[in-house]
Design a protein around this motif. Structure first.
Motif, PDB file in Angstrom:
ATOM      1  N   LEU A 150     -16.301 -22.475  22.445  1.00 57.89           N
ATOM      2  CA  LEU A 150     -14.995 -21.301  22.706  1.00 57.89           C
ATOM      3  C   LEU A 150     -15.649 -19.880  22.733  1.00 57.89           C
ATOM      4  CD1 LEU A 150     -11.967 -20.396  21.464  1.00 57.89           C
ATOM      5  CD2 LEU A 150     -12.882 -20.878  19.309  1.00 57.89           C
ATOM      6  N   TYR A 151     -16.905 -19.991  22.188  1.00 57.70           N
ATOM      7  CA  TYR A 151     -18.161 -19.059  21.276  1.00 57.70           C
ATOM      8  C   TYR A 151     -18.098 -18.347  23.329  1.00 57.70           C
ATOM      9  CZ  TYR A 151     -23.149 -16.631  22.132  1.00 57.70           C
ATOM     10  OH  TYR A 151     -23.846 -15.661  23.072  1.00 57.70           O
ATOM     11  N   GLU A 152     -18.952 -18.902  24.510  1.00 54.28           N
ATOM     12  CA  GLU A 152     -19.278 -18.700  25.886  1.00 54.28           C
ATOM     13  C   GLU A 152     -17.741 -18.546  26.550  1.00 54.28           C
ATOM     14  OE1 GLU A 152     -22.069 -18.948  27.057  1.00 54.28           O
ATOM     15  OE2 GLU A 152     -23.021 -20.573  25.604  1.00 54.28           O
ATOM     16  N   MET A 153     -16.767 -19.011  26.395  1.00 55.81           N
ATOM     17  CA  MET A 153     -14.985 -18.335  26.629  1.00 55.81           C
ATOM     18  C   MET A 153     -14.939 -17.196  26.342  1.00 55.81           C
ATOM     19  SD  MET A 153     -12.930 -22.433  26.177  1.00 55.81           S
ATOM     20  CE  MET A 153     -12.186 -21.001  27.532  1.00 55.81           C
ATOM     21  N   LEU A 154     -15.676 -16.404  24.791  1.00 54.05           N
ATOM     22  CA  LEU A 154     -14.727 -15.520  23.946  1.00 54.05           C
ATOM     23  C   LEU A 154     -15.653 -14.363  24.868  1.00 54.05           C
ATOM     24  CD1 LEU A 154     -13.767 -16.356  20.604  1.00 54.05           C
ATOM     25  CD2 LEU A 154     -12.293 -15.675  22.608  1.00 54.05           C
ATOM     26  N   LYS A 155     -17.538 -14.912  25.054  1.00 48.90           N
ATOM     27  CA  LYS A 155     -18.239 -14.086  25.531  1.00 48.90           C
ATOM     28  C   LYS A 155     -17.984 -13.551  27.042  1.00 48.90           C
ATOM     29  CE  LYS A 155     -23.297 -13.727  26.433  1.00 48.90           C
ATOM     30  NZ  LYS A 155     -24.561 -14.216  25.892  1.00 48.90           N
ATOM     31  N   ALA A 156     -17.068 -14.393  27.994  1.00 49.90           N
ATOM     32  CA  ALA A 156     -17.393 -14.032  28.639  1.00 49.90           C
ATOM     33  C   ALA A 156     -16.231 -12.581  28.987  1.00 49.90           C
ATOM     34  CB  ALA A 156     -17.035 -15.040  29.824  1.00 49.90           C
ATOM     35  N   GLU A 157     -15.091 -12.839  27.729  1.00 50.94           N
ATOM     36  CA  GLU A 157     -13.692 -11.860  27.421  1.00 50.94           C
ATOM     37  C   GLU A 157     -14.861 -10.921  26.297  1.00 50.94           C
ATOM     38  OE1 GLU A 157     -10.605 -12.171  28.274  1.00 50.94           O
ATOM     39  OE2 GLU A 157     -10.880 -14.103  28.996  1.00 50.94           O
ATOM     40  N   GLY A 158     -16.097 -10.241  26.875  1.00 55.00           N
ATOM     41  CA  GLY A 158     -16.415  -9.499  25.548  1.00 55.00           C
ATOM     42  C   GLY A 158     -16.190  -9.797  24.614  1.00 55.00           C
ATOM     43  N   THR A 159     -15.866 -10.790  23.603  1.00 53.48           N
ATOM     44  CA  THR A 159     -16.081 -11.104  22.522  1.00 53.48           C
ATOM     45  C   THR A 159     -17.146 -12.211  21.744  1.00 53.48           C
ATOM     46  OG1 THR A 159     -13.575 -10.046  22.263  1.00 53.48           O
ATOM     47  CG2 THR A 159     -14.353 -11.432  20.125  1.00 53.48           C
ATOM     48  N   LEU A 160     -17.560 -11.632  20.528  1.00 52.40           N
ATOM     49  CA  LEU A 160     -18.806 -12.226  19.759  1.00 52.40           C
ATOM     50  C   LEU A 160     -17.659 -12.751  18.702  1.00 52.40           C
ATOM     51  CD1 LEU A 160     -21.730 -10.445  21.162  1.00 52.40           C
ATOM     52  CD2 LEU A 160     -20.998 -12.170  22.416  1.00 52.40           C
TER      53      LEU A 160
ATOM     54  N   ALA B  98      -7.116  -9.955  19.847  1.00 49.06           N
ATOM     55  CA  ALA B  98      -6.286 -10.627  20.580  1.00 49.06           C
ATOM     56  C   ALA B  98      -7.038 -11.343  21.756  1.00 49.06           C
ATOM     57  CB  ALA B  98      -5.804  -8.858  21.495  1.00 49.06           C
ATOM     58  N   ALA B  99      -8.056 -10.577  22.105  1.00 51.22           N
ATOM     59  CA  ALA B  99      -9.516 -12.105  22.930  1.00 51.22           C
ATOM     60  C   ALA B  99      -8.821 -13.785  22.399  1.00 51.22           C
ATOM     61  CB  ALA B  99     -10.201 -11.244  22.879  1.00 51.22           C
ATOM     62  N   ILE B 100      -9.481 -13.271  20.459  1.00 47.01           N
ATOM     63  CA  ILE B 100      -9.246 -14.894  20.435  1.00 47.01           C
ATOM     64  C   ILE B 100      -8.131 -15.512  20.244  1.00 47.01           C
ATOM     65  CG2 ILE B 100      -9.641 -15.773  18.126  1.00 47.01           C
ATOM     66  CD1 ILE B 100     -11.896 -14.113  17.639  1.00 47.01           C
ATOM     67  N   GLY B 101      -7.156 -14.358  20.399  1.00 48.13           N
ATOM     68  CA  GLY B 101      -5.976 -15.379  20.794  1.00 48.13           C
ATOM     69  C   GLY B 101      -5.331 -15.718  21.717  1.00 48.13           C
ATOM     70  N   ARG B 102      -5.465 -14.557  22.480  1.00 49.58           N
ATOM     71  CA  ARG B 102      -5.432 -15.472  23.844  1.00 49.58           C
ATOM     72  C   ARG B 102      -5.854 -16.472  24.412  1.00 49.58           C
ATOM     73  NH1 ARG B 102      -6.755 -10.813  25.246  1.00 49.58           N
ATOM     74  NH2 ARG B 102      -8.311 -11.493  26.158  1.00 49.58           N
TER      75      ARG B 102
END
Length: 254
Positions: free
Chosen positions: A192-202, A241-245
């Motif tokens: 999940l961390y890697e996916m969110l990082k790709a979305e610009g959220t850490l 919002a990124a986490i939710g998406r």
């Protein structure tokens, strides 16, 4: 606190534990040990003749990022640790201890050896603020209300984004982050961390916080994340919002 487990430790009974340490508030959950729990810990260490080390990096009296009604006590068997980092001075790396004179002397000697040039900048800034009460005023009137509002805003946004999904939020009692549990998360918190990082959220994957514990057969450790609430409102909203998406997509796909 699981006092039954603590008091039954063979190492404690055998005198092989030299101190007990806790954080108040804790990292990563933001839990605040109650006055009753602290009193029980204090009685336990005194029974075994070892010190109680309390990490107050987020706690009282500064930066006072605590939202529950608790008190702070001290006597010569307690070592209190404080930090200037959360009152706007992270770069000066200045720590403060309140302890028995022999402990202070030992830590001062250690600090002089470990650090080639111990910083005085933070102490020079903090001393006058401590002397005239401005440090406590800053903590009570600016820092604590800010993080309390941030926590409330973050919880509201998370409920809006993931209210229909299996999200649990550890009750925010203090500190500068939230601990989130996505029950039966289809991927690990590291993924999940890697996916969110790709979305610009850490975020911080939860599995890294279970130090010394074999988490291979403990799914809970891979379903949690730590999320900072220290950013401005716009960044907080975009990040949640990124986490939710991403999390909605994972559950929906599963």
């Amino acid at each position: 606190m699981d006092f039954d487990a603590l008091e039954s430790l063979p190492e404690l009974k055998a005198g092989k534990i030299g101190a007990i340490c806790c954080s108040r508030p804790t990292n990563p959950t933001g839990n605040v040990l109650t006055d009753g729990e602290m009193a029980q810990l204090d009685a336990l260490v005194q029974e075994h003749g070892i010190p109680l080390i309390i990490d107050n990096a987020y706690g009282m009296p500064f930066p006072n990022i605590i939202y529950s009604n608790v008190t702070l006590n001290w006597h010569e068997n307690i070592i209190l640790c404080f930090s200037l980092s959360k009152i706007g001075l992270p770069g000066v790396r200045t720590g403060i201890i309140v302890a028995a004179p022999e402990v202070v002397k030992a830590v001062s000697s250690l600090n002089a050896i470990v650090n080639l040039s111990p910083t005085r900048f933070g102490a020079a800034i903090a001393a006058p603020l401590l002397n005239d009460g401005r440090l406590k005023q800053l903590a009570d009137e600016v820092i604590q209300p800010f993080y309390r509002q941030q926590a409330q805003t973050a919880v509201s946004l998370l409920k809006r984004e993931l209210g229909a999904y299996p999200l649990k939020i550890h009750k925010p009692e203090g500190a500068i982050f939230l601990w989130l549990w996505f029950e039966n998360l289809p991927v690990s918190s590291q993924t999940l961390y890697e996916m969110l990082k790709a979305e610009g959220t850490l975020i911080i994957p939860g599995e890294h916080f279970f130090v010394g514990i074999d988490t291979q057969d403990y799914p809970h450790a891979h379903e949690c994340i730590r999320m900072s609430i220290a950013q401005d409102a716009e960044t907080l909203e975009k990040g949640i919002a990124a986490i939710g998406r991403v999390v909605r997509g994972l559950y929906d796909a599963a």
